[in-house]
Each structure stands twice: as structure tokens, then as C-alpha cells.
Scaffold this active site. Sequence first.
Site, mmCIF file in Angstrom:
data_model
loop_
_atom_site.group_PDB
_atom_site.id
_atom_site.type_symbol
_atom_site.label_atom_id
_atom_site.label_comp_id
_atom_site.label_asym_id
_atom_site.label_seq_id
_atom_site.Cartn_x
_atom_site.Cartn_y
_atom_site.Cartn_z
ATOM 1 N N CYS A 122 -37.910 -16.358 4.045
ATOM 2 C CA CYS A 122 -37.915 -14.897 3.897
ATOM 3 C C CYS A 122 -38.921 -14.416 2.846
ATOM 4 C CB CYS A 122 -36.515 -14.388 3.574
ATOM 5 S SG CYS A 122 -35.265 -14.953 4.727
ATOM 6 N N HIS A 255 -37.190 -7.692 0.398
ATOM 7 C CA HIS A 255 -36.782 -8.360 1.638
ATOM 8 C C HIS A 255 -35.438 -7.789 2.084
ATOM 9 C CE1 HIS A 255 -35.453 -11.196 4.522
ATOM 10 N NE2 HIS A 255 -34.581 -11.780 3.715
ATOM 11 N N ASN A 285 -31.563 -8.824 9.205
ATOM 12 C CA ASN A 285 -32.481 -9.636 8.407
ATOM 13 C C ASN A 285 -33.441 -10.356 9.358
ATOM 14 O OD1 ASN A 285 -33.706 -11.613 6.860
ATOM 15 N ND2 ASN A 285 -31.845 -12.213 5.776
HETATM 16 N N1 ACO Z 1 -16.651 -11.296 10.552
HETATM 17 C C1 ACO Z 1 -15.414 -11.320 10.039
HETATM 18 N N2 ACO Z 1 -15.065 -12.147 9.055
HETATM 19 C C2 ACO Z 1 -16.006 -12.968 8.541
HETATM 20 C C3 ACO Z 1 -17.329 -12.991 9.043
HETATM 21 C C4 ACO Z 1 -17.637 -12.109 10.097
HETATM 22 N N3 ACO Z 1 -18.861 -12.045 10.630
HETATM 23 N N4 ACO Z 1 -18.032 -13.906 8.362
HETATM 24 C C5 ACO Z 1 -17.210 -14.450 7.461
HETATM 25 N N5 ACO Z 1 -15.980 -13.885 7.582
HETATM 26 C C6 ACO Z 1 -14.774 -14.173 6.811
HETATM 27 C C7 ACO Z 1 -14.757 -15.566 6.228
HETATM 28 O O1 ACO Z 1 -14.282 -16.514 7.168
HETATM 29 C C8 ACO Z 1 -13.805 -15.398 5.080
HETATM 30 O O2 ACO Z 1 -12.485 -15.422 5.568
HETATM 31 P P1 ACO Z 1 -11.305 -16.093 4.726
HETATM 32 O O3 ACO Z 1 -11.216 -15.274 3.482
HETATM 33 O O4 ACO Z 1 -10.138 -15.947 5.629
HETATM 34 O O5 ACO Z 1 -11.747 -17.503 4.490
HETATM 35 C C9 ACO Z 1 -14.094 -13.977 4.601
HETATM 36 O O6 ACO Z 1 -14.758 -13.297 5.673
HETATM 37 C C10 ACO Z 1 -14.980 -13.947 3.373
HETATM 38 O O7 ACO Z 1 -16.099 -14.809 3.624
HETATM 39 P P2 ACO Z 1 -17.263 -14.928 2.589
HETATM 40 O O8 ACO Z 1 -18.327 -15.847 3.110
HETATM 41 O O9 ACO Z 1 -16.669 -15.235 1.240
HETATM 42 O O10 ACO Z 1 -17.783 -13.444 2.631
HETATM 43 P P3 ACO Z 1 -18.632 -12.672 1.566
HETATM 44 O O11 ACO Z 1 -17.855 -11.555 1.053
HETATM 45 O O12 ACO Z 1 -19.311 -13.591 0.602
HETATM 46 O O13 ACO Z 1 -19.752 -12.051 2.501
HETATM 47 C C11 ACO Z 1 -22.083 -12.413 3.019
HETATM 48 C C12 ACO Z 1 -20.647 -12.893 3.217
HETATM 49 C C13 ACO Z 1 -22.234 -11.045 3.617
HETATM 50 C C14 ACO Z 1 -23.049 -13.373 3.694
HETATM 51 C C15 ACO Z 1 -22.316 -12.369 1.483
HETATM 52 O O14 ACO Z 1 -22.059 -13.614 0.889
HETATM 53 C C16 ACO Z 1 -23.690 -11.965 1.148
HETATM 54 O O15 ACO Z 1 -24.017 -10.807 1.161
HETATM 55 N N6 ACO Z 1 -24.557 -12.939 0.781
HETATM 56 C C17 ACO Z 1 -25.915 -12.708 0.517
HETATM 57 C C18 ACO Z 1 -26.698 -13.631 1.320
HETATM 58 C C19 ACO Z 1 -27.407 -12.978 2.460
HETATM 59 O O16 ACO Z 1 -27.428 -11.789 2.684
HETATM 60 N N7 ACO Z 1 -28.073 -13.837 3.174
HETATM 61 C C20 ACO Z 1 -28.914 -13.420 4.212
HETATM 62 C C21 ACO Z 1 -29.893 -14.477 4.465
HETATM 63 S S1 ACO Z 1 -30.587 -15.132 3.061
HETATM 64 C C22 ACO Z 1 -31.905 -14.287 2.648
HETATM 65 O O17 ACO Z 1 -32.436 -13.584 3.438
HETATM 66 C C23 ACO Z 1 -32.470 -14.452 1.280
#
Ligand code: ACO
Length: 328
Positions: A122, A255, A285
Amino acid sequence: MTQALPYARIIGSGSFLPPRCVSNDELAADLASRNIETSDQWIFERTGIRQRYLAERGVKTSALATEAARLALADAQVDASEVDLIILATSTPDFVFPSTACLVQANLGNKGAAAFDVQAVCSGFVYALTTAEAFIRAGRARCALVIGAEVFSSILDWNDRGTCVLFGDGAGAVVVKASAEPGILSAELHADGSQMGILSAAGNVAYGAVTGDPFLRMDGQAVFKQAVTVLDRSAREVVAQAGLQLSEVDWFIPHQANSRILTFLARKLEIPLEKVVMTVDQHANTSAASIPLALDVARRDGRIQTGQLVLLQGVGGGFTWGSVLVKM
Ligand code: ACO
């Protein structure tokens, strides 16, 4: 070797999205048919994403990149034959080789330009733009096509709801030309390979088979923390390098990973959200394509004007990150 002009300027941009737009609701219905539960509410609240564009199976990165490149050349009023450098950032190349840049070159009918791919996930577009600027300032190129393009849907595990909802496909391109007037003012790139484990697609083609894991894997929370830390530091450094203040920057184009990263970063940098270009709601993304896509959208809708200062920031797998400060 051509005579060096002191600066490199962006003189045109273009972008292209595959025609199939998939809303969160449509994606949720598709995943539900395979007993994978998600919702528009979960996706939007966590990421700001409303929809993404997905290429049909078999559509390759070079096809999207070629369309974006044609539009950028038309915008810059530059003929493909004038281009002497093509740098294409992607993590989803058509082939192991030749490079996707060479395929785009052939599609454009250009012969003889240097052409190669950059792999910084990215951060790929800021890596490619910084490389093009260095070529131009060294007098080794006069007119560069810099492209970010991805068919990211091809490396997603569509059974992993934690990642497959986050990404989309697309391409963006800019034409960068040697100039007597300042254009790209400062740039800085970094990587920390020891953090490869937080974001990777650790597979390969070898000995006639796919080896390792062909799908993207991510520790979302680790990526979130790392992204806001390095982008904050990098924004301050690149602006200081140009002898300017953050408050003098007209537009911020980080990004487009997710809106929570973008708003958190803006708050840390004390940047009003009105100055942040956000397309993640529309495009999701798109990895290396996200920055040139957002830049093109904001140029074409009249937000970004000639003479304004724009800060481009990439962050992604590697771990990699970097910033480029541009006078348009
Ligand atoms: N729909 C519903 N529930 C979901 C989904 C989904 N698509 N995905 C995960 N969950 C659930 C998980 O199973 C988990 O359930 P549980 O509590 O029963 O175990 C719960 O949601 C929380 O999961 P987390 O992974 O802890 O969710 P989080 O709040 O961290 O959000 C996210 C995930 C959005 C990816 C967050 O970590 C984030 O914003 N990270 C930044 C990274 C990013 O944006 N990466 C993009 C690519 S990297 C880049 O471009 C640099």
C-alpha cells in the site's frame, strides 16, 4: 542522458475502476450464502467503507492500469511516445514476469521507455513517485508515467470476513515531467522488514505450484497502531524537510485503508477533516491504487487546484511507509 531540469511536477492524472460496484449489503448477502456473517453496519462502523469495485475473474492489473494511464496522458496532453519512464506499483502483478509496467507499455504503444514494477504494497505509489522524481532530477528521465494498480480481490480469502470486506480493485496514474518550477518538494520512504508478520501474502509460485499461503493475512489491530504512529512521524518529517508547516498544507491524501485510521491521524496532526481527501467509503482499500485514485478524484471534482500543497502518504505491508509533499 538528457539535461537535468531542477524539479519534477505532476502534470496530469487519471484513474479507472472496474465496472462492478459491490455494496456492503450485496457482499454481506453473498457471504451469507456461504454461512459467513457480516453486515453493512459492522463494515461501515469499523472502516467507513460503503462499497468497493471488483474486477471480474480474469481481468488483470495491466488492464486497469492501462485505462488509468491513458486518462492520465490525455489529462497531461502528453503522447505515449514522449514517456521515457514507466513505474508501476502493484502487489498483484499479471505475471511473475514480465513486469506489469512492460505490459502497460506495450498496450500504450510506447517503445524504449524504461519500465519496471515497484513492490511496496500500500506504500507502492509513494515509493514509485519518489523513484520517478529521483530519475527526473538526476536527468535520467524527462517524462514519467507513475501508476498504482491492483486486482486485490485475487489475493483475498473470501472465507475470511476479517479481511475480504476491506479491499477493492482499481488503478490510478500520474504523469510527472521535468520542470523549471518546483513540483515534488520533499519525500521520504521507510521500511521495517522485521514486521512482515502483521500484514502479508506469504505465497509464491515455485516448482510448478503455489507454495506458502496465497492469501492476504493481517493482524488488524497491530496494523492500525503501526499505521497511525509511522504516518504521524512521516508527515511531520516530510513537511519539515521542505521548510514548511503542516498548517500550510492544503490537502492530505493518506493511503485509504480505513476512515478510522484517517480520522485518528488527522486528529493527531491537528488537521481539519475538511482537508483530508477520503475515498475509502466509495473504493474501499485499493492498496497501491488508493492514493492516485483519491488524488485524481479530488483534482477532477475541483478540490485540488494548481499551486496548492498536497501531502501524499502511503503505509502497508513490509512494513513500509512514506510521504511525498507535492506542489500541484
Ligand atoms: N463482520 C462481522 N464481524 C466481524 C468481521 C466482519 N466483516 N470481521 C471480524 N469480525 C468480528 C471478529 O470475528 C470478532 O468477533 P469476536 O469478538 O466474536 O471474536 C470481532 O468482529 C472483532 O474483531 P477484530 O478483528 O478485533 O475487529 P477490530 O475492531 O479490530 O476491527 C479492523 C477490525 C477493521 C480490521 C481493525 O482492526 C482495523 O481498522 N485495522 C486497521 C487495519 C486496516 O485497516 N487494514 C487494512 C489493510 S492494511 C493497510 O492498508 C495498511
